[in-house]
Scaffold this active site. Structure first.
Site, PDB file in Angstrom:
ATOM      1  N   HIS A   1       0.807  -1.227   0.000  1.00 23.40           N
ATOM      2  CA  HIS A   1       0.000   0.000   0.000  1.00 23.40           C
ATOM      3  C   HIS A   1       0.838   1.274   0.000  1.00 23.40           C
ATOM      4  O   HIS A   1       0.349   2.326   0.386  1.00 23.40           O
ATOM      5  CB  HIS A   1      -0.960  -0.018   1.203  1.00 23.40           C
TER       6      HIS A   1
ATOM      7  N   THR B   1      -3.786  -8.243  11.087  1.00 27.95           N
ATOM      8  CA  THR B   1      -4.617  -7.657  10.020  1.00 27.95           C
ATOM      9  C   THR B   1      -6.035  -8.184  10.139  1.00 27.95           C
ATOM     10  O   THR B   1      -6.254  -9.356  10.436  1.00 27.95           O
ATOM     11  CB  THR B   1      -4.049  -7.931   8.614  1.00 27.95           C
TER      12      THR B   1
END
Ligand code: APR
Length: 227
Positions: free
Chosen positions: A103, A169
């Protein structure tokens, strides 16, 4: 023996960086689309720049924690590849040498027009900060709705792995969450998260705890099985 590690915001929580979806999450007070989408950037670039300036400043003040360090030390015994959804540099600062940022990276900026112009950047980024071709610079972050250029590389790494370790996550954000399905059927999967969204199964061993303790238990388990 290849170990691939997929990390999310939870691995940096104990360094003092807030996660996205926990109750004290980063997005509180900010609509995600306002600060992390091309639409948000077009509507109010100053707000977006200010948001990432704050994130960058905070990153300069925090340190890697025991989980980042344990993963870096794992390179002494195994071929380790980190795939992180995080934009911080705590894996690198802990000493990991193979880190793929899915990301983007907080300490990098890029041209809004020439996407291959990417610069190291640890200070504030403001309106009027231009690339060499005189275009405005923007954070080097994959925003919602944008392509994830490193995804193919990440898939390749997961396909080749013997062991996959997933840490911190919520597995809610596509396409990162789809990486799990590319792990070879004979690979072993470990998942560390105090609020795991995946259950244990024959292939998946879940450690429902914080990264700092869970990662060390995973490594002990791998070493007792493999070395
Ligand atoms: N150790 C390990 N995990 C933790 C800890 C901790 N100390 N504290 C919290 N967690 C876990 C939470 O239980 C949660 O499952 O970290 C996870 C954080 O989830 P998210 O906030 O959704 O973060 P992440 O999965 O990395 O988000 C993915 O979403 O907003 C986008 O681009 C952004 O990369 C981000 C992506």
């Amino acid at each position: 023996m290849k170990i691939t590690v997929l990390t999310g915001a939870g691995i940096s929580a104990e360094s003092g960086i807030r996660t996205f979806r926990d109750s004290d999450g980063l997005w509180e007070g900010h609509d995600v689309m306002e600060v992390a989408s091309p639409q948000g950037w077009n509507a109010n670039p100053e707000l977006v720049l200010d948001f990432y300036n704050q994130r960058r400043k905070q990153l300069l003040e925090v340190e890697p924690n025991a989980a980042h360090i344990a993963l870096a030390e794992l390179e002494n015994d195994f071929d380790v590849q980190i795939i992180t959804q995080n934009v911080d540099d705590l894996h690198e600062r802990a000493g990991s040498t193979n880190v793929l940022h899915l990301h983007g990276e907080l300490f990098k900026v890029r041209s809004t027009v020439i996407s291959t112009t990417i610069l190291d950047w640890k200070k504030e980024l403001n309106k009027g900060d231009l690339c060499k071709d005189s275009y405005q610079l923007r954070p080097h972050i994959v925003w919602f709705g944008e392509d994830v250029p490193e995804m193919d590389n990440a898939i390749r790494l997961v396909r080749e792995t013997d062991i996959l370790i997933i840490i911190g996550t919520s597995m809610q954000v596509y396409p990162a969450t789809s990486l799990l399905q590319f792990a070879p059927s004979e690979s072993k999967i470990y998942f560390v998260d105090p609020k795991p969204t995946i259950s244990s199964s024959e292939r998946i061993i879940v450690f429902a705890e914080k990264a700092s303790t869970g990662v060390i238990k995973v490594i002990e388990t791998i070493k007792s099985n493999e070395l």
